[in-house]
Design an enzyme around this catalytic site. Structure first.
Site, PDB file in Angstrom:
ATOM      1  N   LYS A   1     -54.868 -37.040   9.314  1.00  0.00           N
ATOM      2  CA  LYS A   1     -54.414 -37.044  10.717  1.00  0.00           C
ATOM      3  C   LYS A   1     -52.940 -36.651  10.802  1.00  0.00           C
ATOM      4  O   LYS A   1     -52.512 -36.001  11.744  1.00  0.00           O
ATOM      5  CB  LYS A   1     -54.638 -38.440  11.312  1.00  0.00           C
ATOM      6  CG  LYS A   1     -54.221 -38.574  12.745  1.00  0.00           C
ATOM      7  CD  LYS A   1     -55.365 -38.243  13.665  1.00  0.00           C
ATOM      8  CE  LYS A   1     -54.946 -38.109  15.107  1.00  0.00           C
ATOM      9  NZ  LYS A   1     -55.369 -36.823  15.684  1.00  0.00           N
TER      10      LYS A   1
ATOM     11  N   CYS B   1     -49.776 -39.496   1.452  1.00  0.00           N
ATOM     12  CA  CYS B   1     -50.643 -40.641   1.307  1.00  0.00           C
ATOM     13  C   CYS B   1     -50.046 -41.799   2.095  1.00  0.00           C
ATOM     14  O   CYS B   1     -48.994 -41.667   2.671  1.00  0.00           O
ATOM     15  CB  CYS B   1     -50.730 -41.070  -0.150  1.00  0.00           C
ATOM     16  SG  CYS B   1     -51.122 -39.731  -1.269  1.00  0.00           S
TER      17      CYS B   1
ATOM     18  N   GLU C   1     -56.394 -22.603  19.317  1.00  0.00           N
ATOM     19  CA  GLU C   1     -56.723 -24.029  19.152  1.00  0.00           C
ATOM     20  C   GLU C   1     -58.246 -24.186  19.019  1.00  0.00           C
ATOM     21  O   GLU C   1     -58.726 -25.000  18.236  1.00  0.00           O
ATOM     22  CB  GLU C   1     -56.176 -24.822  20.353  1.00  0.00           C
ATOM     23  CG  GLU C   1     -56.658 -26.262  20.467  1.00  0.00           C
ATOM     24  CD  GLU C   1     -56.207 -27.197  19.347  1.00  0.00           C
ATOM     25  OE1 GLU C   1     -55.418 -26.779  18.478  1.00  0.00           O
ATOM     26  OE2 GLU C   1     -56.680 -28.334  19.328  1.00  0.00           O
TER      27      GLU C   1
ATOM     28  N   LYS D   1     -60.209 -25.876  15.960  1.00  0.00           N
ATOM     29  CA  LYS D   1     -61.189 -26.960  16.108  1.00  0.00           C
ATOM     30  C   LYS D   1     -62.476 -26.610  15.358  1.00  0.00           C
ATOM     31  O   LYS D   1     -63.071 -27.449  14.693  1.00  0.00           O
ATOM     32  CB  LYS D   1     -61.550 -27.197  17.590  1.00  0.00           C
ATOM     33  CG  LYS D   1     -60.553 -27.885  18.461  1.00  0.00           C
ATOM     34  CD  LYS D   1     -60.426 -29.372  18.270  1.00  0.00           C
ATOM     35  CE  LYS D   1     -59.391 -29.709  17.263  1.00  0.00           C
ATOM     36  NZ  LYS D   1     -58.012 -29.699  17.650  1.00  0.00           N
TER      37      LYS D   1
ATOM     38  N   TRP E   1     -54.255 -38.570  -0.075  1.00  0.00           N
ATOM     39  CA  TRP E   1     -54.565 -37.183   0.299  1.00  0.00           C
ATOM     40  C   TRP E   1     -54.088 -36.362  -0.886  1.00  0.00           C
ATOM     41  O   TRP E   1     -52.890 -36.301  -1.165  1.00  0.00           O
ATOM     42  CB  TRP E   1     -53.818 -36.805   1.576  1.00  0.00           C
ATOM     43  CG  TRP E   1     -54.170 -35.445   2.107  1.00  0.00           C
ATOM     44  CD1 TRP E   1     -55.273 -35.107   2.831  1.00  0.00           C
ATOM     45  CD2 TRP E   1     -53.390 -34.253   1.986  1.00  0.00           C
ATOM     46  NE1 TRP E   1     -55.227 -33.776   3.159  1.00  0.00           N
ATOM     47  CE2 TRP E   1     -54.084 -33.216   2.652  1.00  0.00           C
ATOM     48  CE3 TRP E   1     -52.179 -33.945   1.380  1.00  0.00           C
ATOM     49  CZ2 TRP E   1     -53.613 -31.912   2.738  1.00  0.00           C
ATOM     50  CZ3 TRP E   1     -51.704 -32.644   1.456  1.00  0.00           C
ATOM     51  CH2 TRP E   1     -52.424 -31.644   2.128  1.00  0.00           C
TER      52      TRP E   1
ATOM     53  N   GLU F   1     -61.815 -26.900  11.616  1.00  0.00           N
ATOM     54  CA  GLU F   1     -61.633 -28.300  11.206  1.00  0.00           C
ATOM     55  C   GLU F   1     -62.950 -29.070  11.209  1.00  0.00           C
ATOM     56  O   GLU F   1     -63.230 -29.829  10.281  1.00  0.00           O
ATOM     57  CB  GLU F   1     -60.745 -29.033  12.234  1.00  0.00           C
ATOM     58  CG  GLU F   1     -59.274 -28.848  12.120  1.00  0.00           C
ATOM     59  CD  GLU F   1     -58.542 -29.606  13.245  1.00  0.00           C
ATOM     60  OE1 GLU F   1     -58.784 -29.309  14.434  1.00  0.00           O
ATOM     61  OE2 GLU F   1     -57.729 -30.473  12.924  1.00  0.00           O
TER      62      GLU F   1
ATOM     63  N   ASN G   1     -46.138 -42.136  -2.217  1.00  0.00           N
ATOM     64  CA  ASN G   1     -46.355 -41.132  -1.163  1.00  0.00           C
ATOM     65  C   ASN G   1     -45.273 -40.071  -1.337  1.00  0.00           C
ATOM     66  O   ASN G   1     -44.101 -40.412  -1.463  1.00  0.00           O
ATOM     67  CB  ASN G   1     -46.237 -41.810   0.212  1.00  0.00           C
ATOM     68  CG  ASN G   1     -46.019 -40.827   1.343  1.00  0.00           C
ATOM     69  OD1 ASN G   1     -45.257 -41.081   2.257  1.00  0.00           O
ATOM     70  ND2 ASN G   1     -46.681 -39.700   1.296  1.00  0.00           N
ATOM     71  N   GLY G   2     -45.668 -38.812  -1.355  1.00  0.00           N
ATOM     72  CA  GLY G   2     -44.680 -37.737  -1.486  1.00  0.00           C
ATOM     73  C   GLY G   2     -45.054 -36.795  -2.616  1.00  0.00           C
ATOM     74  O   GLY G   2     -46.192 -36.794  -3.089  1.00  0.00           O
TER      75      GLY G   2
ATOM     76  N   HIS H   1     -56.411  -2.462  18.949  1.00  0.00           N
ATOM     77  CA  HIS H   1     -55.399  -2.030  17.986  1.00  0.00           C
ATOM     78  C   HIS H   1     -55.813  -2.342  16.557  1.00  0.00           C
ATOM     79  O   HIS H   1     -54.959  -2.435  15.673  1.00  0.00           O
ATOM     80  CB  HIS H   1     -54.045  -2.679  18.319  1.00  0.00           C
ATOM     81  CG  HIS H   1     -53.511  -2.283  19.653  1.00  0.00           C
ATOM     82  ND1 HIS H   1     -53.193  -0.980  19.963  1.00  0.00           N
ATOM     83  CD2 HIS H   1     -53.275  -3.005  20.779  1.00  0.00           C
ATOM     84  CE1 HIS H   1     -52.768  -0.916  21.211  1.00  0.00           C
ATOM     85  NE2 HIS H   1     -52.820  -2.135  21.731  1.00  0.00           N
TER      86      HIS H   1
ATOM     87  N   ARG I   1     -53.127 -40.965   6.977  1.00  0.00           N
ATOM     88  CA  ARG I   1     -52.334 -40.184   6.019  1.00  0.00           C
ATOM     89  C   ARG I   1     -53.192 -39.588   4.913  1.00  0.00           C
ATOM     90  O   ARG I   1     -52.661 -38.960   3.990  1.00  0.00           O
ATOM     91  CB  ARG I   1     -51.287 -41.099   5.392  1.00  0.00           C
ATOM     92  CG  ARG I   1     -50.339 -41.615   6.419  1.00  0.00           C
ATOM     93  CD  ARG I   1     -49.401 -42.649   5.861  1.00  0.00           C
ATOM     94  NE  ARG I   1     -48.197 -42.595   6.623  1.00  0.00           N
ATOM     95  CZ  ARG I   1     -47.092 -41.969   6.241  1.00  0.00           C
ATOM     96  NH1 ARG I   1     -47.005 -41.413   5.069  1.00  0.00           N
ATOM     97  NH2 ARG I   1     -46.065 -41.922   7.031  1.00  0.00           N
TER      98      ARG I   1
HETATM   99  C1  G6P Z   1     -52.523 -32.427  11.172  1.00  0.00           C
HETATM  100  C2  G6P Z   1     -53.653 -32.827  12.104  1.00  0.00           C
HETATM  101  C3  G6P Z   1     -53.630 -31.956  13.350  1.00  0.00           C
HETATM  102  C4  G6P Z   1     -52.265 -32.062  14.025  1.00  0.00           C
HETATM  103  C5  G6P Z   1     -51.148 -31.675  13.044  1.00  0.00           C
HETATM  104  C6  G6P Z   1     -49.782 -31.995  13.614  1.00  0.00           C
HETATM  105  O1  G6P Z   1     -52.762 -31.172  10.630  1.00  0.00           O
HETATM  106  O2  G6P Z   1     -54.911 -32.734  11.460  1.00  0.00           O
HETATM  107  O3  G6P Z   1     -54.622 -32.396  14.261  1.00  0.00           O
HETATM  108  O4  G6P Z   1     -52.239 -31.235  15.134  1.00  0.00           O
HETATM  109  O5  G6P Z   1     -51.269 -32.445  11.849  1.00  0.00           O
HETATM  110  O6  G6P Z   1     -49.665 -33.389  13.743  1.00  0.00           O
HETATM  111  P1  G6P Z   1     -48.642 -34.099  14.687  1.00  0.00           P
HETATM  112  O7  G6P Z   1     -48.869 -35.570  14.431  1.00  0.00           O
HETATM  113  O8  G6P Z   1     -47.272 -33.649  14.261  1.00  0.00           O
HETATM  114  O9  G6P Z   1     -48.957 -33.715  16.070  1.00  0.00           O
END
Ligand code: G6P
Length: 586
Positions: A581, A2, A459, A463, A71, A466, A95-96, A482, A28
């Protein structure tokens, strides 16, 4: 996990200032948020589910308050579980994670626990220890009650936490403690004292902060602060992110997606003038660590480092990092935010035994302060939770590292690449229309690639998960036969996407893999510069690109398809459900 903030200000109106700070901290988490202000011996709280934008800015005019953006870890997303929490004379934000919170609950069986959060165990523990001290000491000087409570509660609580407290007995003082990885900084002037999880939340009030280290606690008020043990923490200048330009599209994701060619081209200029990667001796071995998109950027980087620099390279998720004892190597940690707890924890585990380099987008962040050498990725602040430009920026910096380590010059090819990226971005809305229609109507998507595009397939699947909340699974097209081929079924609600540039050294094998799926009735989509070479009905036309640079173009197509699907589904684009994020808990 958070974001927290606390402000005590002589002028009052802290609520508005806290609200502003919370906007910075939203990366966060945004499950719920709240502010509590203390005035005339009472706490006034204002809470809501969802992001900060809906929270009242002027809930109270008091001079001291704390705020939080959540969060959810322990306890469902509800008002009841939204910080700040209050009990008698105390209010807290946290936070934590408190790992032994259920032990603390058992320790106080008669207490009426009001929330499902681990945080409440901090509140209860602190309350009890303050009471203990106050019951046996008539006169209290120098915040001795709080010093006692901090010592006791940090012995009692296991885990990683940063906490800010208000106490009705001290109406002009904010108390704080940090244990473990959860970052915390304070700022002080004659007019105010403030505390936050990230210095950027304090950047409208101050140019400097003091970072609180693991194991420290103390207080802050206007003109004064104390940190124990130590109190020798130095002031640090806040590196502000460049002012955000207005977004050119409805969402930050679309804006950031569209800016990639320009942002990467600017980053290349900055690398060329300020780049210091050549300062490195050529390592014998490289370990790359990261999470999420940063991890996949690392996986692409491995191809370039091994190919150009001829250096053995291993990529691991930060959370799974295992040391290879006895190897002399450089560890490259990749993180957009520089605050990802798994990556910070991996850094902690390497115990300074190896040279570390951080590829970080946010200067001043915990990781950028910890590593031996920082390589900024120079893409500017990224707002959308789902990464676009930060990930391609990481790829670019890894590409440049690999080429610098080997003396290869690819500047002209990169300039040409950025032009191709621009053209492709303009064409993607039209070129992907039909494919997005198909993908929007299936339950399962498989994304297949070979060579340096395998991480791009992963990736791309990330995406899609997400943003569109659709099941998407990536794999190497070579692995299909396989096992996964058994999943291909014309009667299933599925589509199979192949990333297939003709420049690939594995092109002929890719033709066969597509054929194997097509002949079994699979609904195949190829993304290729030569779609006509495949016997399939659906495709996305791409420009020709040399094999080594293909990841930069093919990721754009996946980003756009994920976005298109999410728009179809009416999903929140910039703040997908359940995510944050930066993930600041392990
Ligand atoms: C979260 C974000 C991702 C990001 C990952 C690593 O899961 O939603 O988009 O790639 O963290 O974050 P960082 O800030 O370490 O690149």
């Amino acid at each position: 996990m958070c974001g927290l903030i606390g402000i005590v200000h002589k002028e009052g109106n802290v609520c508005e200032k806290i609200h502003k700070g919370l906007e910075y901290l939203q990366y966060r988490g945004y499950d719920s948020c709240g502010i509590s202000v203390m005035e005339d011996g009472e706490f006034y709280a204002n809470k809501q589910i969802g992001p900060i934008s809906g929270l009242k800015k002027n809930c109270h005019s008091g001079k001291i308050g704390i705020g939080h953006t959540r969060w959810a870890t322990h306890g469902c997303i509800s008002i009841k579980n939204t910080h700040p929490f209050m009990h008698k004379n105390l209010a807290i934000v946290h936070n934590g994670i408190i790992e032994n919170h259920s032990e603390i609950r058992d320790k106080y069986p008669d207490y009426h626990w009001k929330t499902g959060c681990d945080t409440e165990s901090i509140l209860k523990s602190t309350y009890e220890h303050l009471k203990e001290y106050r019951n046996i000491n008539d006169e209290i000087t120098d915040h001795a009650d709080w010093n006692y409570a901090f010592e006791k509660m940090s012995e009692e609580l296991d885990g990683s936490f940063a906490v800010a407290f208000m106490d009705l007995s001290y109406p002009d003082t904010l108390f704080f403690i940090r244990k473990g990885l959860s970052p915390l900084s304070i700022a002080v002037s004659d007019d105010f004292g403030a505390i936050a999880s990230d210095c950027l939340a304090l950047s409208d009030m101050s140019d400097h902060v003091i970072d609180i280290e693991n194991g420290q606690y103390g207080y802050v008020k206007a003109g004064k602060y104390e940190i124990k043990p130590g109190n020798i923490n130095e002031k640090r200048h806040i590196i502000k992110s460049p002012k955000m330009s207005e977004k050119s599209h409805d969402t930050w994701f679309a804006h950031e997606f569209h800016t990639q060619p320009m942002v990467l081209s600017n980053a290349l200029h900055k690398f060329n003038s300020a780049f210091t990667l050549s300062d490195f001796e050529k390592p014998k071995f490289i370990d790359i660590l990261g999470c999420g998109s940063s991890y996949y950027a690392g996986c692409v980087g491995k191809y370039w480092i091994e190919k150009y620099a001829n250096i053995m390279c291993r990529v691991q998720m930060s959370s799974e990092w295992k040391d290879l004892k006895g190897y002399d190597r450089t560890i490259a940690l990749i993180s957009q935010s520089g605050e990802t707890a798994d990556t910070l924890a991996a850094f902690g585990k390497q115990l300074g035994a190896h040279k570390t380099v951080g590829f970080v987008n946010t200067l001043g962040s915990s990781l950028s302060r910890a590593v031996d050498h920082v390589v900024p990725t120079f893409v500017g602040q990224e707002v959308s939770v789902a990464s676009t430009k930060a990930m391609t920026g990481q790829m670019l910096s890894l590409f440049l590292w690999a080429t610098k380590l080997s003396g290869v010059n690819k500047q002209d090819e990169l300039t040409e690449l950025f032009e191709k990226m621009s053209c492709l971005i303009n064409k993607l809305p039209e070129n992907t229309k039909e494919v997005i229609d198909i993908c929007a109507n299936v339950d399962d998507l498989f994304i297949l690639a070979k060579g340096n595009l395998v991480p791009i397939a992963y990736e791309g699947a990330l995406k899609i998960k997400e943003l569109a909340y659709v099941h998407a699974e990536a794999m190497s097209a070579s692995e299909l036969k396989h096992g996964p081929l058994a999943m291909i079924n014309p009667d299933s609600s599925q589509a199979i996407i192949f990333l297939a540039p003709s420049s690939s050294s594995l092109w002929s094998k890719m033709l066969s893999a597509v054929e194997e799926v097509h002949s079994r009735g699979g609904k195949v989509i190829v993304i290729s510069d030569k779609p006509e070479k495949f016997n399939v009905n659906y495709s996305v036309k791409m420009p020709y690109i040399e094999e080594d640079l293909a990841p930069f173009l093919y990721i754009l197509s996946m980003q756009w398809i994920a976005y298109g699907l999410a728009i179809r589904k009416g999903n929140a684009i910039d703040m997908p459900r359940n995510l944050a994020k930066s993930v600041t808990v392990e």
